[in-house]
Scaffold this motif. Structure first.
Motif, PDB file in Angstrom:
ATOM      1  N   THR A  32       1.087  -1.141  -0.378  1.00  0.00           N
ATOM      2  CA  THR A  32      -0.104  -0.613  -0.238  1.00  0.00           C
ATOM      3  C   THR A  32       0.898   1.085  -0.061  1.00  0.00           C
ATOM      4  O   THR A  32       1.280   1.925  -0.604  1.00  0.00           O
ATOM      5  N   VAL A  33       2.007   1.597   0.842  1.00  0.00           N
ATOM      6  CA  VAL A  33       3.317   2.351   0.773  1.00  0.00           C
ATOM      7  C   VAL A  33       3.775   3.124  -0.146  1.00  0.00           C
ATOM      8  O   VAL A  33       3.413   4.083  -0.871  1.00  0.00           O
ATOM      9  N   ARG A  34       4.096   1.369  -1.057  1.00  0.00           N
ATOM     10  CA  ARG A  34       4.667   1.390  -2.322  1.00  0.00           C
ATOM     11  C   ARG A  34       3.711   2.164  -3.271  1.00  0.00           C
ATOM     12  O   ARG A  34       4.845   3.332  -4.138  1.00  0.00           O
ATOM     13  N   LEU A  35       2.799   1.924  -3.428  1.00  0.00           N
ATOM     14  CA  LEU A  35       1.415   2.351  -4.637  1.00  0.00           C
ATOM     15  C   LEU A  35       1.103   4.068  -4.119  1.00  0.00           C
ATOM     16  O   LEU A  35       0.650   4.791  -4.705  1.00  0.00           O
ATOM     17  N   ALA A  36       0.977   4.050  -2.707  1.00  0.00           N
ATOM     18  CA  ALA A  36       0.649   5.524  -2.161  1.00  0.00           C
ATOM     19  C   ALA A  36       2.369   6.373  -2.814  1.00  0.00           C
ATOM     20  O   ALA A  36       1.833   7.654  -2.796  1.00  0.00           O
ATOM     21  N   PHE A  37       3.226   6.417  -2.469  1.00  0.00           N
ATOM     22  CA  PHE A  37       4.000   6.624  -2.537  1.00  0.00           C
ATOM     23  C   PHE A  37       4.369   7.290  -4.193  1.00  0.00           C
ATOM     24  O   PHE A  37       4.675   8.327  -4.940  1.00  0.00           O
ATOM     25  N   ALA A  75       9.165   3.687   6.663  1.00  0.00           N
ATOM     26  CA  ALA A  75       9.229   3.162   7.463  1.00  0.00           C
ATOM     27  C   ALA A  75       8.665   1.617   7.302  1.00  0.00           C
ATOM     28  O   ALA A  75       9.458   0.603   7.659  1.00  0.00           O
ATOM     29  N   VAL A  76       7.939   1.828   6.827  1.00  0.00           N
ATOM     30  CA  VAL A  76       6.735   0.319   6.515  1.00  0.00           C
ATOM     31  C   VAL A  76       7.450  -0.501   5.424  1.00  0.00           C
ATOM     32  O   VAL A  76       8.015  -1.913   5.606  1.00  0.00           O
ATOM     33  N   GLY A  77       7.879   0.127   4.271  1.00  0.00           N
ATOM     34  CA  GLY A  77       9.089  -0.342   3.169  1.00  0.00           C
ATOM     35  C   GLY A  77       9.838  -1.004   3.684  1.00  0.00           C
ATOM     36  O   GLY A  77      10.506  -0.960   4.550  1.00  0.00           O
ATOM     37  N   ASP A  78      10.494  -2.118   2.253  1.00  0.00           N
ATOM     38  CA  ASP A  78      11.742  -2.581   2.785  1.00  0.00           C
ATOM     39  C   ASP A  78      12.477  -1.698   2.653  1.00  0.00           C
ATOM     40  O   ASP A  78      12.646  -0.850   1.910  1.00  0.00           O
ATOM     41  N   ALA A  79      13.983  -2.429   2.496  1.00  0.00           N
ATOM     42  CA  ALA A  79      15.337  -1.185   2.644  1.00  0.00           C
ATOM     43  C   ALA A  79      15.794  -1.342   1.404  1.00  0.00           C
ATOM     44  O   ALA A  79      15.846  -0.021   0.882  1.00  0.00           O
ATOM     45  N   GLU A  80      14.682  -2.523  -0.449  1.00  0.00           N
ATOM     46  CA  GLU A  80      15.207  -1.770  -1.486  1.00  0.00           C
ATOM     47  C   GLU A  80      14.380  -0.588  -1.928  1.00  0.00           C
ATOM     48  O   GLU A  80      14.082  -0.145  -2.390  1.00  0.00           O
ATOM     49  N   PHE A  81      13.115  -0.824  -1.166  1.00  0.00           N
ATOM     50  CA  PHE A  81      11.823   0.599  -1.382  1.00  0.00           C
ATOM     51  C   PHE A  81      12.535   2.046  -0.897  1.00  0.00           C
ATOM     52  O   PHE A  81      12.068   2.760  -1.254  1.00  0.00           O
ATOM     53  N   GLN A  82      13.038   2.020   0.415  1.00  0.00           N
ATOM     54  CA  GLN A  82      13.524   2.989   1.419  1.00  0.00           C
ATOM     55  C   GLN A  82      14.371   3.261   0.135  1.00  0.00           C
ATOM     56  O   GLN A  82      14.335   4.572  -0.328  1.00  0.00           O
ATOM     57  N   LYS A  83      15.511   2.964  -0.150  1.00  0.00           N
ATOM     58  CA  LYS A  83      16.851   3.697  -0.709  1.00  0.00           C
ATOM     59  C   LYS A  83      15.938   3.792  -2.522  1.00  0.00           C
ATOM     60  O   LYS A  83      16.231   5.375  -2.791  1.00  0.00           O
ATOM     61  N   ALA A  91      12.823   5.371  -2.590  1.00  0.00           N
ATOM     62  CA  ALA A  91      12.098   6.492  -2.438  1.00  0.00           C
ATOM     63  C   ALA A  91      12.736   7.577  -1.941  1.00  0.00           C
ATOM     64  O   ALA A  91      12.448   8.313  -2.827  1.00  0.00           O
ATOM     65  N   ILE A  92      13.937   7.105  -1.188  1.00  0.00           N
ATOM     66  CA  ILE A  92      15.257   8.109  -1.155  1.00  0.00           C
ATOM     67  C   ILE A  92      15.646   9.144  -2.382  1.00  0.00           C
ATOM     68  O   ILE A  92      15.584  10.393  -2.632  1.00  0.00           O
ATOM     69  N   GLY A  93      15.577   7.577  -3.336  1.00  0.00           N
ATOM     70  CA  GLY A  93      16.465   8.842  -4.224  1.00  0.00           C
ATOM     71  C   GLY A  93      15.591   9.600  -5.227  1.00  0.00           C
ATOM     72  O   GLY A  93      15.920  10.063  -5.994  1.00  0.00           O
ATOM     73  N   LYS A  94      14.172   9.117  -5.571  1.00  0.00           N
ATOM     74  CA  LYS A  94      13.254   9.543  -6.050  1.00  0.00           C
ATOM     75  C   LYS A  94      13.076  11.206  -5.895  1.00  0.00           C
ATOM     76  O   LYS A  94      12.303  11.295  -6.237  1.00  0.00           O
ATOM     77  N   MET A  95      12.852  11.285  -4.206  1.00  0.00           N
ATOM     78  CA  MET A  95      12.601  12.149  -3.434  1.00  0.00           C
ATOM     79  C   MET A  95      13.991  13.736  -3.688  1.00  0.00           C
ATOM     80  O   MET A  95      13.741  14.321  -3.494  1.00  0.00           O
ATOM     81  N   ALA A 114      19.816   9.085   9.421  1.00  0.00           N
ATOM     82  CA  ALA A 114      20.313   8.724   8.618  1.00  0.00           C
ATOM     83  C   ALA A 114      19.721   8.955   7.287  1.00  0.00           C
ATOM     84  O   ALA A 114      20.426   9.889   6.781  1.00  0.00           O
ATOM     85  N   ALA A 115      18.440   8.420   7.293  1.00  0.00           N
ATOM     86  CA  ALA A 115      17.542   9.347   6.332  1.00  0.00           C
ATOM     87  C   ALA A 115      17.715  10.618   5.598  1.00  0.00           C
ATOM     88  O   ALA A 115      17.700  10.856   5.227  1.00  0.00           O
ATOM     89  N   VAL A 116      16.776  11.305   7.380  1.00  0.00           N
ATOM     90  CA  VAL A 116      17.577  12.773   7.035  1.00  0.00           C
ATOM     91  C   VAL A 116      17.938  13.565   7.094  1.00  0.00           C
ATOM     92  O   VAL A 116      18.253  14.420   6.669  1.00  0.00           O
ATOM     93  N   LYS A 117      19.561  12.595   7.000  1.00  0.00           N
ATOM     94  CA  LYS A 117      20.934  14.112   7.020  1.00  0.00           C
ATOM     95  C   LYS A 117      20.995  13.296   5.426  1.00  0.00           C
ATOM     96  O   LYS A 117      21.071  14.439   4.700  1.00  0.00           O
ATOM     97  N   SER A 118      20.608  12.622   4.794  1.00  0.00           N
ATOM     98  CA  SER A 118      20.637  11.349   3.250  1.00  0.00           C
ATOM     99  C   SER A 118      19.879  12.631   2.419  1.00  0.00           C
ATOM    100  O   SER A 118      20.386  12.938   1.345  1.00  0.00           O
ATOM    101  N   LEU A 119      18.492  13.653   2.893  1.00  0.00           N
ATOM    102  CA  LEU A 119      18.103  13.655   2.526  1.00  0.00           C
ATOM    103  C   LEU A 119      17.665  15.461   2.414  1.00  0.00           C
ATOM    104  O   LEU A 119      17.731  15.754   1.509  1.00  0.00           O
ATOM    105  N   CYS A 120      17.781  15.543   3.582  1.00  0.00           N
ATOM    106  CA  CYS A 120      17.217  17.035   3.954  1.00  0.00           C
ATOM    107  C   CYS A 120      17.996  18.015   3.648  1.00  0.00           C
ATOM    108  O   CYS A 120      19.217  17.760   3.842  1.00  0.00           O
ATOM    109  N   THR A 121      18.080  18.872   3.599  1.00  0.00           N
ATOM    110  CA  THR A 121      18.953  20.413   3.022  1.00  0.00           C
ATOM    111  C   THR A 121      18.849  21.256   4.333  1.00  0.00           C
ATOM    112  O   THR A 121      19.512  22.145   4.857  1.00  0.00           O
ATOM    113  N   LYS A 122      17.269  21.030   5.445  1.00  0.00           N
ATOM    114  CA  LYS A 122      17.239  21.483   6.250  1.00  0.00           C
ATOM    115  C   LYS A 122      16.125  21.265   8.126  1.00  0.00           C
ATOM    116  O   LYS A 122      15.773  19.510   7.225  1.00  0.00           O
TER     117      LYS A 122
END
Length: 423
Positions: free
Chosen positions: A175-180, A198-206, A208-212, A231-239
């Protein structure tokens, strides 16, 4: 250069009444109405406790958010962090117009797409394909626009085999995969994401972060991201924006925000004295402290010092062969290495032991570190575990003019032996 502000939040506050559904008693409603008729402020806005879930409080009203002010520029990725109950989800619901603020205003330019909870905006009886069109319509997209993105959405979600199956039969991860995929590919100007990845598996999280990252950097759109994964916040966010008890505790660079969030409950400097809860049948932990060589634990640690760590520990029964093992974690919660006094064949004696561990000079890089403690019996049975039992900060040391100023990559700075051999 003039800022391109896409989202502006001004004095936003949200008040809830505890214990009941609705606005409360008829007398409260009449009182509100009477004040409104006379052009006066709601009388219940003047009362209410701060949003601290750990205390009982004295009022039946609570401020989930209070006096929130910030601006987001186009293309910026804002990480919103804070403890459970700090007001993160409430803020995102207000930004997404799921609920309205009690006071304050929000000004945005463009469409806002939200991923607030698993399955939000999806109809369980409809298929995945039908839900894509439903969500697109909610976001204001035309059928032609949705059709043009349909294949990309289905491919990215990885749910092609189930796309014509009702969503009620999907797992939470599917559901999260499709919604994202829907939210990301239907090109909103502002994408709001609350912890659901956080519900998604490691492959999807990677993925999703790449898409963002593509959305913000390549396409110049804005992302508001809530996560407990630093780690996800630091790799993705600018602020970064830190919420604490419903108020903005700080806003600044993502590194500063994470450091503030992780150290806000830490005791001063580099020492922790333990309470009676650390007095066990087999042992007692009294104190852990760190200091630079020749200094006290009240002095700051810097990157060039040799660091001494002391653990004051009472062994109550010397027939118990106990040893202390520490795990050093970085500010994202990632373990860097494990170390123990048993590696030096040091045995604990019955009574009070003052155990010293020396870290080599200049070994740790600038940053915040967390020690987890494991007490092991007979090298195999774990008697006690306390994660993040103490935190400490290694600061930037004095550097000569003209040298590199700032934090070098990595968390440790080992000194290797180098030489030049004759050719």
């Amino acid at each position: 250069m003039e800022k391109d502000i896409i989202l502006k939040v001004e004095n936003v506050s949200k008040q809830y009444r505890l214990g009941q559904v609705g606005t409360g008693t008829l007398s409260h409603d009449l009182n509100r109405w009477w004040h409104a008729v006379r052009g006066k402020e709601n009388p219940y806005l003047k009362i209410g406790d701060t949003n601290d879930r750990s205390t009982k409080g004295t009022s039946e009203y609570v401020w989930a958010l209070q006096g929130i002010d910030f601006e987001v520029e186009r293309g910026e990725v804002l990480g919103i962090i804070g403890k459970n109950g700090a007001g993160k989800s409430t803020l995102l619901k207000i930004l997404s117009k799921v609920t309205a603020p009690t006071v304050g205003s929000i000004k945005s330019r463009g469409r806002i797409a939200s991923l607030l909870e698993v399955g939000t905006g999806f109809h369980g009886e409809m298929t995945g394909r039908e839900n894509i069109f439903l969500n697109g319509a909610i976001l204001g997209m035309t059928k032609k626009e949705i059709n043009s993105k349909l294949d990309e959405i289905i491919e990215f979600s990885g749910c092609e085999r189930y796309i014509d199956t009702p969503v009620k039969r999907y797992s939470s991860g599917m559901t999260v995969r499709l919604a994202f995929a829907v939210a990301a590919f239907l090109e909103p100007e502002i994408l709001v994401i609350d912890e659901v990845l956080a519900v998604g598996d490691a492959e999807f999280q990677k993925k999703a972060i790449g898409k963002m990252q593509d959305i913000s950097k390549g396409e110049g759109r804005t992302v508001l991201f809530v996560s407990h994964n630093m780690a996800a916040v630091k790799s993705l966010c600018t602020k970064g924006l830190v919420l604490m008890h419903g108020k903005v505790a700080m806003i600044g660079s993502v590194e500063s925000a994470i450091n503030y969030y992780l150290t806000q409950d830490s005791e001063s400097m580099n020492k922790k004295v333990f309470s009676s809860e650390f007095d066990k049948k087999e042992f007692t932990i009294h104190e852990i402290s760190l200091n630079g060589l020749g200094k006290s634990s009240d002095d700051a640690l810097d990157e060039y010092q040799q660091i001494e760590m002391y653990t004051l520990f009472t062994l109550k029964d010397d027939s118990k062969k106990l040893h202390l093992t520490f795990v050093l974690n970085n500010d994202s919660g990632e373990p860097l290495f494990t170390f123990s006094h048993i590696n030096n064949e040091i045995k604990l004696n019955k009574g009070v032991n003052k155990i010293k561990c020396t870290l080599p000079k200049g070994f740790l890089n600038i940053g915040t570190y967390y020690l987890s403690l494991y007490i092991i019996e007979n090298s195999k049975t774990t008697l006690f575990v306390e994660k993040d039992i103490i935190s400490f900060v290694v600061q930037e040391g004095e550097r000569s003019i003209g040298s590199w100023m700032g934090r070098e990559p990595g968390f440790i700075k080992p000194k290797f032996d180098w030489s030049i051999e004759s050719c």
